[in-house]
Design an enzyme around this catalytic site. Structure first.
Site, PDB file in Angstrom:
ATOM      1  N   GLU A  93     -30.706  53.015  57.808  1.00 42.89           N
ATOM      2  CA  GLU A  93     -31.323  53.349  56.523  1.00 42.89           C
ATOM      3  C   GLU A  93     -30.473  54.331  55.739  1.00 42.89           C
ATOM      4  O   GLU A  93     -29.728  55.127  56.303  1.00 42.89           O
ATOM      5  CB  GLU A  93     -32.739  53.867  56.724  1.00 42.89           C
ATOM      6  N   CYS A 114     -28.172  60.051  51.281  1.00 45.75           N
ATOM      7  CA  CYS A 114     -28.157  60.456  52.676  1.00 45.75           C
ATOM      8  C   CYS A 114     -27.747  59.215  53.464  1.00 45.75           C
ATOM      9  O   CYS A 114     -28.450  58.204  53.441  1.00 45.75           O
ATOM     10  CB  CYS A 114     -29.565  60.903  53.016  1.00 45.75           C
ATOM     11  N   CYS A 121     -29.287  57.212  68.015  1.00 45.12           N
ATOM     12  CA  CYS A 121     -28.561  58.461  68.260  1.00 45.12           C
ATOM     13  C   CYS A 121     -28.749  58.859  69.713  1.00 45.12           C
ATOM     14  O   CYS A 121     -29.832  58.711  70.272  1.00 45.12           O
ATOM     15  CB  CYS A 121     -29.085  59.567  67.351  1.00 45.12           C
ATOM     16  N   CYS A 125     -32.973  64.666  69.946  1.00 44.36           N
ATOM     17  CA  CYS A 125     -33.696  65.866  69.508  1.00 44.36           C
ATOM     18  C   CYS A 125     -35.187  65.543  69.466  1.00 44.36           C
ATOM     19  O   CYS A 125     -35.575  64.438  69.083  1.00 44.36           O
ATOM     20  CB  CYS A 125     -33.200  66.321  68.140  1.00 44.36           C
ATOM     21  N   CYS A 128     -36.982  64.088  66.121  1.00 44.80           N
ATOM     22  CA  CYS A 128     -36.252  63.155  65.253  1.00 44.80           C
ATOM     23  C   CYS A 128     -36.459  61.702  65.662  1.00 44.80           C
ATOM     24  O   CYS A 128     -36.235  61.331  66.823  1.00 44.80           O
ATOM     25  CB  CYS A 128     -34.771  63.512  65.301  1.00 44.80           C
ATOM     26  N   CYS A 342     -35.212  60.221  57.817  1.00 43.88           N
ATOM     27  CA  CYS A 342     -34.217  60.164  58.867  1.00 43.88           C
ATOM     28  C   CYS A 342     -34.678  59.363  60.067  1.00 43.88           C
ATOM     29  O   CYS A 342     -35.255  59.903  60.995  1.00 43.88           O
ATOM     30  CB  CYS A 342     -33.808  61.574  59.254  1.00 43.88           C
TER      31      CYS A 342
END
Ligand code: SAH
Ligand code: SF4
Length: 362
Positions: A93, A114, A121, A125, A128, A342
């Protein structure tokens, strides 16, 4: 998936080598790049001042298929999110943020994108959405650059600010991100200067040092989210590898080398990192590095149980920083959407089975 490299991965030098290998004059390389970045054509056939033969060769050598936008949310004047399907069926995205006073640069005419740098990932975290299903792969240079071109085409806006804060850890895809930055900065490319490009990292200290040694004035943001090892470790597993002392040293090196103020991002999560003891430590770190702080009220992610603190608690934290003379901002409602960006649109989409079935719509 089409295995040819993306034409948007090519720097000027690469294009020049490619044309000279075909016994064409070097200036043809610039012509090709002009068609791509100034005239924004979407087919090699449209490059009308090149010979039919050369257009055919380009087509055989490179991919020029626009990223497929499969979902879009928001509208002009609000944050817009674009979900793209990559050639191999993965999703990424990108987010377009209109004038965003609290975000990396001056107010008013900012149009910020962004961009994502990886599919998923690896850093996991705890707040997230991007890391929830782990890491799938790095984006290639073309997939990074193309997000900008596609978002401009789909929104009709001219982007003048770039933040590497979408899905993925940019410094874990270091070479591709640097090559993309070269194309983004270049006058023959996208033409957005390094001072308008911010790389955000979860704190890969050795890479921060490497980036500091690069001769580009790119901006750096650090996802801090905890001001002591104990608290940061609960939120960001990467802190076990590079603890705060190591990270702060690397940040000091960056600040020194670039003569630039970095930004710390700090998500406020209720009863996790929003106590005044953390504020005091955060202020101390920021002062030591002369860094700015960007406070971000936590955006609830469905899979996690953490909460956003009340406005009152947010204000307490913010004022504690101010009292210590730190340059801090707190993202307001407009920013609310930004953070939701995000990894969350992709996550929603992946978990929505009815949509997954239609994932290759163009
Ligand atoms: N991997 C890099 C860049 C992408 S994530 C990094 O960690 O810096 C960057 C930012 O996304 C985070 O620092 C945070 O500001 C924002 N973010 C992600 N999830 C969020 C959430 N649930 N609420 C608020 N902000 C979030
Ligand atoms: Fe990865 Fe950054 Fe999300 Fe952490 S915050 S999981 S490093 S994208």
């Amino acid at each position: 998936m089409d295995k040819k490299p993306s034409i948007f991965s090519q720097p000027l030098s690469g294009m020049e080598a490619w044309v000279s290998a075909r016994n064409e004059p070097a200036y043809r390389a610039k012509q090709v790049l002009q068609w791509l970045y100034q005239k924004r054509v979407s087919r090699f056939q449209e490059m009308s001042d090149l010979s039919e033969r050369l257009r055919g060769e380009l087509d055989r050598s490179f991919r020029l298929e626009p990223l497929a936008c499969v979902r879009k949310t928001g509208s002009r004047d609000t944050t817009q999110k674009f979900l793209f399907a990559l050639g191999d069926g993965n999703f990424i995205e990108s987010v377009l943020i209109p004038a965003s006073p609290a975000l990396y640069g001056s107010p008013s005419d900012r149009k910020t994108i962004c961009v994502s740098t990886q599919v998923g990932c690896a850093y996991g975290c705890k707040f997230c959405a991007s890391g929830l299903d782990g890491w799938t792969r790095n984006l290639d240079v073309g997939e990074i650059v193309e997000q900008i071109l596609r978002v401009e085409a789909l929104s009709g806006e001219k982007i003048n600010n770039i933040v590497f804060m979408g899905m993925g850890e940019p410094l874990a895809n270091y070479q591709n991100v640097l090559q993309a930055v070269e194309i983004i900065r270049a006058p023959w490319g996208v033409g957005i200067g390094a001072r308008h490009i911010t790389v955000s990292t979860s704190g890969l200290a050795p890479r921060i040092r490497e980036l500091a040694d690069q001769p580009i004035q790119i901006r750096l943001a650090i996802s801090l989210h905890g001001a002591t090892d104990e608290v940061r470790q609960k939120i960001m597993p990467v802190n076990r590898k590079y603890n705060l002392a190591t990270l702060i040293d690397a940040c000091a090196y960056y600040t020194e080398k670039k003569r630039q103020r970095i930004t710390f991002e700090y998500i406020l999560i209720e009863n996790v990192n929003d106590g005044l003891d953390q504020a005091a430590e955060l202020a101390r770190i920021a002062q030591k590095l002369k860094a700015k702080i960007n406070l971000i009220p936590y955006n609830t992610v469905h899979d996690f149980s953490w909460k956003r603190p009340s406005q009152t608690r947010q204000q307490y934290f913010f004022r504690a920083l101010e009292r210590n003379g730190v340059d801090a901002t707190i993202r307001r409602e407009k920013g609310h959407d930004i953070d939701a960006a995000c990894g969350q649109l992709r996550l929603q989409t992946l978990r929505d089975k009815s949509f997954a079935g239609s994932s290759n719509l163009r």
